[in-house]
Design an enzyme around this catalytic site. Structure first.
Site, PDB file in Angstrom:
ATOM      1  N   GLY A 111      42.044  58.747  59.177  1.00 29.94           N
ATOM      2  CA  GLY A 111      43.113  58.196  58.363  1.00 29.94           C
ATOM      3  C   GLY A 111      44.338  59.075  58.401  1.00 29.94           C
ATOM      4  N   CYS A 112      45.385  58.589  57.798  1.00 31.75           N
ATOM      5  CA  CYS A 112      46.630  59.343  57.680  1.00 31.75           C
ATOM      6  C   CYS A 112      46.863  59.603  56.210  1.00 31.75           C
ATOM      7  CB  CYS A 112      47.802  58.556  58.271  1.00 31.75           C
ATOM      8  SG  CYS A 112      49.368  59.432  58.135  1.00 31.75           S
ATOM      9  N   GLY A 113      46.741  60.842  55.794  1.00 32.13           N
ATOM     10  CA  GLY A 113      46.898  61.174  54.393  1.00 32.13           C
ATOM     11  C   GLY A 113      48.004  62.173  54.191  1.00 32.13           C
TER      12      GLY A 113
END
Length: 276
Positions: A121-123
């Site tokens: 994911g992109c956090g």
């Protein structure tokens, strides 16, 4: 056919012919555009991050990033820095900064990379687990700075900042981070397409100059996000002033760290988000 950008021009901005539409007329003019390059940060031969950055003051940027992101604790933990630019890189120009850090810092960095491996994911800052967020700021030491802060320091800094923003004046699209004395005098200013990068450049230069980070304040031409306040806490900066609004988390971290956070800073006044 679109005109290619000339990357051989002065670092920070390039000139491009554009069509300006105004009042029903169209004219071809030369427009200055702020540069944005990928900058690879490599620690002891291992690539750690690629940041989109204005390709100037890259040594200061790399030092500031290493300090403000907690990769190293102090400037002396960095033994060597080498900046390599590739203005003719394909498909776009880029730069690489190689840093040699002490073994203890490098081992800790490898452990952090192992904890982050396998993410999809992109956090926040590339992480996807809340548990990995570092939101516990260092407490800024009380050195008596606020007792020396001039009543008109913010007004003085706000009035002077535009004169220290050469690239912003040229392009209209860069952020600035200024280092100010207690009377509001601006000592150093760094500009970048990213507000975090501009602050990292400023922090890095303070470290390179062996300046006292507790003996001044930061004035930013941006909003106050939690990352900016968190970076300031790492090096003991006692006050952060911004032109635009703060976020709730920025206020929370500033109060936890003992940082005085001022926003909506203008010549006519500001809002103090300290503990009431």
């Amino acid at each position: 056919m679109n005109e290619p950008l000339d990357y051989a021009e002065q670092p920070g901005a390039v000139e491009l012919k554009v069509h300006r539409h105004r009042g029903g007329t169209v004219e071809t003019i030369a427009d200055s555009i702020g540069q944005e390059w990928p900058i690879a940060l490599v620690f002891n031969g291992i690539s750690h991050a690629v940041m989109m950055c204005t390709p100037r003051d890259l040594e200061a940027f790399a030092v500031g990033f290493a300090i403000s992101e907690g990769i190293v604790e102090r400037g002396s933990d960095i033994h060597d820095i080498e900046v390599t630019t590739h203005p003719d890189g394909a498909p776009i120009p880029y730069a690489q900064v190689d840093l040699t850090v002490v073994q203890q810092a490098f081992v800790a960095l490898k452990e952090k990379r192992r904890a982050l491996s396998g993410r999809t994911g992109c956090g926040v800052c590339g992480i996807e687990s809340i548990d990995l967020l570092d939101l516990a700021p260092e407490r800024v030491p009380d050195t008596g700075f606020f007792a020396r802060l001039a009543p008109d320091a913010i007004a003085r800094a706000a009035r002077a900042l535009p004169e220290h923003q050469a690239l912003t004046k040229l392009t209209g699209g860069l952020h600035a981070a200024a280092w100010c004395a207690a009377d509001g005098t601006i000592r150093r200013t760094f500009e970048d397409v990213g507000r975090h990068n501009a602050l990292d450049k400023l922090i890095g230069q303070l470290i390179l100059d062996r300046a006292d980070p507790t003996d001044g304040f930061v004035f930013l031409s941006s909003r106050a996000s939690y990352e900016l306040v968190r970076k300031a806490a790492r090096v003991g900066i006692p006050m952060v002033a911004t032109i635009s609004a703060p976020s709730t988390l920025a206020i929370t971290i500033a109060r936890q760290a003992g940082i005085r956070l001022l926003s909506f800073c203008r010549e006519a006044g500001y809002v103090d988000y300290g503990t009431l």
